[in-house]
Scaffold this active site. Structure first.
Site, PDB file in Angstrom:
ATOM      1  N   ARG A  49       3.938  20.154  45.000  1.00  0.00           N
ATOM      2  CA  ARG A  49       3.136  18.949  45.237  1.00  0.00           C
ATOM      3  C   ARG A  49       2.221  19.111  46.445  1.00  0.00           C
ATOM      4  O   ARG A  49       1.253  18.379  46.587  1.00  0.00           O
ATOM      5  CB  ARG A  49       4.034  17.705  45.384  1.00  0.00           C
ATOM      6  CG  ARG A  49       3.259  16.427  45.644  1.00  0.00           C
ATOM      7  CD  ARG A  49       4.003  15.129  45.292  1.00  0.00           C
ATOM      8  NE  ARG A  49       5.426  15.175  45.500  1.00  0.00           N
ATOM      9  CZ  ARG A  49       6.047  15.104  46.689  1.00  0.00           C
ATOM     10  NH1 ARG A  49       5.339  14.947  47.779  1.00  0.00           N
ATOM     11  NH2 ARG A  49       7.363  15.177  46.759  1.00  0.00           N
ATOM     12  N   TYR A  61     -18.535   2.835  36.880  1.00  0.00           N
ATOM     13  CA  TYR A  61     -17.287   3.028  36.122  1.00  0.00           C
ATOM     14  C   TYR A  61     -16.331   1.861  36.360  1.00  0.00           C
ATOM     15  O   TYR A  61     -15.932   1.591  37.484  1.00  0.00           O
ATOM     16  CB  TYR A  61     -16.645   4.352  36.541  1.00  0.00           C
ATOM     17  CG  TYR A  61     -15.494   4.743  35.652  1.00  0.00           C
ATOM     18  CD1 TYR A  61     -15.713   5.052  34.321  1.00  0.00           C
ATOM     19  CD2 TYR A  61     -14.204   4.787  36.140  1.00  0.00           C
ATOM     20  CE1 TYR A  61     -14.660   5.398  33.493  1.00  0.00           C
ATOM     21  CE2 TYR A  61     -13.151   5.140  35.324  1.00  0.00           C
ATOM     22  CZ  TYR A  61     -13.381   5.445  33.997  1.00  0.00           C
ATOM     23  OH  TYR A  61     -12.330   5.784  33.188  1.00  0.00           O
ATOM     24  N   ASP A 101     -19.852   9.099  43.759  1.00  0.00           N
ATOM     25  CA  ASP A 101     -19.215   9.571  42.529  1.00  0.00           C
ATOM     26  C   ASP A 101     -20.235  10.450  41.802  1.00  0.00           C
ATOM     27  O   ASP A 101     -21.273   9.971  41.343  1.00  0.00           O
ATOM     28  CB  ASP A 101     -18.807   8.359  41.672  1.00  0.00           C
ATOM     29  CG  ASP A 101     -18.057   8.761  40.412  1.00  0.00           C
ATOM     30  OD1 ASP A 101     -18.317   9.864  39.884  1.00  0.00           O
ATOM     31  OD2 ASP A 101     -17.212   7.960  39.948  1.00  0.00           O
ATOM     32  N   LYS A 137     -15.085  15.393  32.458  1.00  0.00           N
ATOM     33  CA  LYS A 137     -16.296  15.257  31.656  1.00  0.00           C
ATOM     34  C   LYS A 137     -17.008  16.615  31.560  1.00  0.00           C
ATOM     35  O   LYS A 137     -16.411  17.561  31.141  1.00  0.00           O
ATOM     36  CB  LYS A 137     -17.180  14.173  32.260  1.00  0.00           C
ATOM     37  CG  LYS A 137     -16.411  12.909  32.729  1.00  0.00           C
ATOM     38  CD  LYS A 137     -15.852  12.092  31.596  1.00  0.00           C
ATOM     39  CE  LYS A 137     -14.898  10.984  32.023  1.00  0.00           C
ATOM     40  NZ  LYS A 137     -15.399  10.062  33.034  1.00  0.00           N
TER      41      LYS A 137
HETATM   42  C1  LIG Z   1     -14.599   9.044  33.774  1.00  0.00           C
HETATM   43  C2  LIG Z   1     -15.098   8.620  35.072  1.00  0.00           C
HETATM   44  C3  LIG Z   1     -14.216   8.404  36.129  1.00  0.00           C
HETATM   45  C4  LIG Z   1     -12.729   8.545  35.977  1.00  0.00           C
HETATM   46  O1  LIG Z   1     -12.350   9.859  35.691  1.00  0.00           O
HETATM   47  P1  LIG Z   1     -10.968  10.230  34.960  1.00  0.00           P
HETATM   48  O2  LIG Z   1     -10.952  11.705  34.998  1.00  0.00           O
HETATM   49  O3  LIG Z   1     -11.050   9.642  33.579  1.00  0.00           O
HETATM   50  O4  LIG Z   1      -9.881   9.591  35.740  1.00  0.00           O
HETATM   51  C5  LIG Z   1     -14.749   8.035  37.346  1.00  0.00           C
HETATM   52  N1  LIG Z   1     -16.076   7.873  37.524  1.00  0.00           N
HETATM   53  C6  LIG Z   1     -16.944   8.058  36.519  1.00  0.00           C
HETATM   54  C7  LIG Z   1     -18.400   7.866  36.774  1.00  0.00           C
HETATM   55  C8  LIG Z   1     -16.488   8.422  35.265  1.00  0.00           C
HETATM   56  O5  LIG Z   1     -17.359   8.586  34.269  1.00  0.00           O
END
Ligand SMILES: *Cc1c(COP(=O)(O)O)cnc(C)c1O
Length: 343
Positions: free
Chosen positions: A26, A79, A147, A172
């Site tokens: 961890r 998001y 982000d 993504k």
């Molecule tokens: C998908 C997404 C998240 C969250 O990511 P996960 O890997 O699904 O937890 C956060 N910010 C944006 C802009 C996203 O598209």
């Protein structure tokens, strides 16, 4: 040459009790370190930390960087689960949460302690001028978190524009195969990064070594995939912009897009997402039905072009609004398919 993942919980310790690099799974993992070095390099950061999901990375950053009595700005058009976390977990801790449209983020930052920006914002693809936002935050002494999920570090490097921390989902386009969940933070402030590492150790939202290895493996083709996705996105946006079945298109790479000028200043590539408004939900359903390539799927960044009608998940958007995520199909095939399916 490929290096295998290191799946381990308890490392063997030396009998003399010398302080080892790795003690428990961890706290650290050699496969994380390889992934983190690659992510830091991509983001132009001095360090990165891998997390078990994008949300794990974002919520860790928000826990560490906000406190009672402070004002946190989050995007009203970003998001949605970030807004939920802020409203349901941070607000009860005494953080004042302000939901602000991405287009008005610079004004709101003048009165904030922590700003979380998302650009291009998911799903509407509004863009915020990161340099201007960073300057506003700096004058005020506010922390700017960006982000970078939709742009990816191949599209923009928020730290070079003045952000204090990047948070992102690697689920993504970076990993790009719709087969794992991962996230990361990247930054160059040693104390901030150490606090985030401690939060990861204590809260435990870690990435499995095998997933870390898969993300690392995927980074090798991320540039090629992302280039094709961006090329497909521009071609699709051009196909849709004057189509009679389409009420509106947003793509920061389109010269007439309201965000194009700012996007062109701060982005190297404009990304693989296109947002489109059709007449209503049944027009979206008919499009998916008639297309041979489009897959209805939430999430984005995979190798197949996908479509997501966001109102079904409660996003504050019209019924016929969809986020299109470009795959890596041949551009001509994709355009021919979409053109025929739109009628
Ligand atoms: C998908 C997404 C998240 C969250 O990511 P996960 O890997 O699904 O937890 C956060 N910010 C944006 C802009 C996203 O598209």
């Amino acid at each position: 040459m490929a290096t295998p993942p290191v799946p381990v919980s308890a490392y063997h310790l030396s009998p003399d009790e010398a302080q080892p690099l790795d003690t428990y799974g961890r706290s650290s993992n050699p496969t994380w370190r390889r992934l983190e070095a690659a992510l830091a390099e991509l983001e132009g950061a001095s360090a990165a930390l891998a997390f078990g999901s994008g949300m794990a990375a974002i919520t860790s950053a928000l826990r560490v960087l906000t406190g009672p009595g402070e004002r946190l700005v989050v995007p009203a058009d970003g998001y949605y689960q970030v807004r939920r976390y802020a409203a349901e977990y941070l607000a009860p801790q005494g953080v004042t949460v302000l939901e602000v449209a991405t287009a008005e983020m610079c004004e709101a930052a003048a009165d904030a302690d922590v700003v979380l920006a998302e650009t291009p914002a998911n799903p509407g693809l509004e863009v915020v001028d990161l340099h201007r936002l960073a300057m506003t935050c700096r004058r005020r002494g506010a922390t700017l978190i960006v982000d970078n999920t939709t742009a990816t570090p191949l599209g923009q490097q928020p730290l070079s524009l003045g952000a204090n921390l990047v948070v992102a989902s690697a689920t993504k386009a970076l990993s790009g195969h719709s087969d794992l969940i991962a996230g990361y933070v990247a930054g160059s402030h040693p104390e901030m990064m150490a606090a985030l590492e401690t939060d990861r150790l204590l809260a435990g939202p870690i990435l499995g070594p095998f997933e870390a290895w898969l993300v690392l493996r995927s980074l090798g083709s991320a540039g090629l995939r992302f280039e094709r996705q961006c090329q497909n996105a521009l071609a699709v946006a051009m196909l849709l912009r004057n189509h009679p079945a389409v009420r509106g298109v947003r793509y920061p790479g389109l010269p007439e897009d309201p965000a194009h000028e700012v996007a062109a200043r701060q982005m190297r590539r404009f990304g693989g997402l296109v947002s489109v408004e059709l007449a209503d939900a049944s027009a979206v359903h008919a499009l998916v039905e008639r297309s041979a390539l489009l897959v209805a799927s939430t999430s984005f960044g995979g190798i197949h072009t996908s479509i997501d009608r966001r109102a079904r998940w409660g996003d504050p958007v019209p019924d016929g609004f969809v986020r299109l995520s470009m795959g890596i199909e041949d551009t001509d095939d994709l355009i021919a398919d979409l053109g025929a399916a739109l009628g």
